[in-house]
Design an enzyme around this catalytic site. Structure first.
Site, short mmCIF file in Angstrom:
data_model
loop_
_atom_site.label_atom_id
_atom_site.label_comp_id
_atom_site.label_asym_id
_atom_site.label_seq_id
_atom_site.Cartn_x
_atom_site.Cartn_y
_atom_site.Cartn_z
CG ASP A 17 -7.67 2.71 0.13
OD1 ASP A 17 -9.04 2.95 0.36
OD2 ASP A 17 -7.14 2.56 1.12
CB SER A 42 -0.95 0.09 1.30
OG SER A 42 -1.68 1.01 1.26
CE LYS A 77 -4.48 -0.14 0.06
NZ LYS A 77 -5.13 -0.53 1.34
N GLY A 81 -4.22 -3.74 5.77
CA GLY A 81 -3.40 -3.31 6.77
C GLY A 81 -3.86 -2.06 7.63
CG ASP A 98 -11.09 -0.46 4.71
OD1 ASP A 98 -11.04 -0.88 5.68
OD2 ASP A 98 -9.88 0.25 4.39
CE LYS A 126 -4.05 4.12 1.89
NZ LYS A 126 -5.26 3.56 2.44
CD GLU A 161 -9.26 -0.62 0.59
OE1 GLU A 161 -9.39 -0.86 1.75
OE2 GLU A 161 -8.16 -0.62 -0.04
CE LYS A 220 -7.91 -1.71 6.25
NZ LYS A 220 -7.51 -0.22 6.34
#
Length: 379
Positions: free
Chosen positions: A189, A136, A162, A291, A239, A164, A214, A263
């Protein structure tokens, strides 16, 4: 299980580099390691993943410490625990506080596995000796800086990248990644940064053959995500909206997503993670394990849950060295070519190194039999 005391080791760990999401930028991480000690002196370890501030969720570390010290720790000590599943039933009357619950329960699961002389992965029904992991990447100051990070992680062999995103740092940035790296396994994400007013921007992301987007919309939302998924070809992954088994069931019923990120801390622990796994498997919804900038204890718990068969997509459990100058477990989590080998030793498979932990330790509080659960019941 005769748990005699619970220790709350409160740490502050510095990240190797800042980690930026739509919530903001973070350079240090407040972490609490939970140690549950039985009457034979055997310890099990869990990790509280609450953030310092109530941004990702309503939970934050100061409140979690109070909840664990005032309620959840004493309850475990003063009640009979025959199996870790009993912990969820014990905590069930208490609303939410899932990360606090998961931290205590995780320590009990690790202790139970050690008492059974089995790896935690085996105890929970896992079947894999290796798990695929991705990485990530937070937002960087410039797109070029992000491209450099992506290149590093592609070279290291991670099974999925991944990145952001947030409004203004999305379509053009993703286009640059695709132009430079071709058809690498890529997802984005949003951490709840968009609304349905942004649907045209989100639809533009369909052009990039992403594994998923996400949590594009509000945390906790299921209805608008269902509307969005109907208009996207890219799978929506939830998520922050999946904070319980009931939320997962609702998302599946409404068609709010095609993928779920589990998670352990967010859903309340391993027992609830297993329930969500079984539900998603029944309905053909693939899972992966996200994570929370965990230290080694939390990372090894994530590896264990990922050994369940319906965790079919690479998770976020990258090598410890990706985030920390030195982690607190021996060994650390190590991903080689995007694969983490499951350690065939009792419990989480790694030992907490108290000498390493000492450099980060700010305070340890101990809950004993002298501490009674502090509860007032209302009609």
């Amino acid at each position: 299980m005769n748990i005699k005391e619970i220790k709350m080791h409160q740490l502050v760990m510095n990240l190797k580099s800042h980690f930026t999401t739509s919530f903001g930028s973070q350079q240090e991480r407040f972490i609490t390691i939970i140690e549950a000690v039985d009457d034979q002196g055997v310890s099990g370890f869990g990790e509280c993943v609450s953030g310092e501030d109530p941004l990702y969720s309503e939970e934050f570390m100061d409140a979690s410490l109070i909840a664990m010290k005032k309620y959840f720790g004493p309850l475990v000590i003063h009640n009979t625990i025959n199996h870790p599943d009993d912990v969820w039933e014990l905590f069930k009357p208490f609303k939410r506080n899932n990360m606090s619950k998961a931290a205590i329960e995780g320590a009990v699961w690790d202790l139970y596995a050690k008492q059974q002389q089995q790896p935690l992965a085996d105890v929970i029904g896992g079947s894999k000796s290796e798990v695929d992991v991705g990485v990530s990447l937070g937002l960087e100051d410039t797109d070029n800086a992000l491209l450099e990070k992506v290149g590093e992680k592609v070279e290291e062999g991670y099974k999925r990248i991944k990145v952001k995103i947030k409004p203004g740092r999305d379509v053009d940035m993703v286009r640059k990644i695709r132009d430079k790296f071709g058809d690498i396994p890529l997802m984005v994400d949003a951490n709840s940064a968009y609304t349905l007013d942004d649907i045209e921007v989100l639809k533009e992301l369909d052009a990039f053959d992403l594994m998923m987007i996400e949590q594009p919309l509000a945390a906790g939302d299921l209805i608008d995500h269902a509307k969005l998924q109907k208009q996207l070809t890219t799978p929506v992954c939830l998520d922050e909206s999946i904070d319980s088994y009931e939320a997962a069931a609702g998302a599946i019923e409404l068609g709010s997503c095609e993928i779920i990120n589990v998670k352990v801390g967010r859903v309340g622990g391993i027992t609830q993670s297993i329930k969500i796994h079984d539900l998603a498997q029944k309905h053909g919804i693939p899972l992966w394990c996200g994570g929370m900038l965990e230290a080694g204890v939390g990372r090894f718990h994530n590896v264990a849950i990922t050994t369940l068969p319906n965790f079919t997509l690479p998770g976020d459990t990258a090598s410890s060295g990706r985030y920390w100058y030195e982690d607190i477990t021996t060994p650390e989590v190590i991903a080689e070519n995007g694969v983490v080998t499951v350690i065939d030793k009792p419990g989480i498979g790694a030992a907490v190194d108290f000498d390493k932990m000492q450099q980060y330790l700010k305070k340890t509080e101990v809950i004993t039999e002298a501490d009674k659960p502090d509860m007032i019941f209302y009609d």
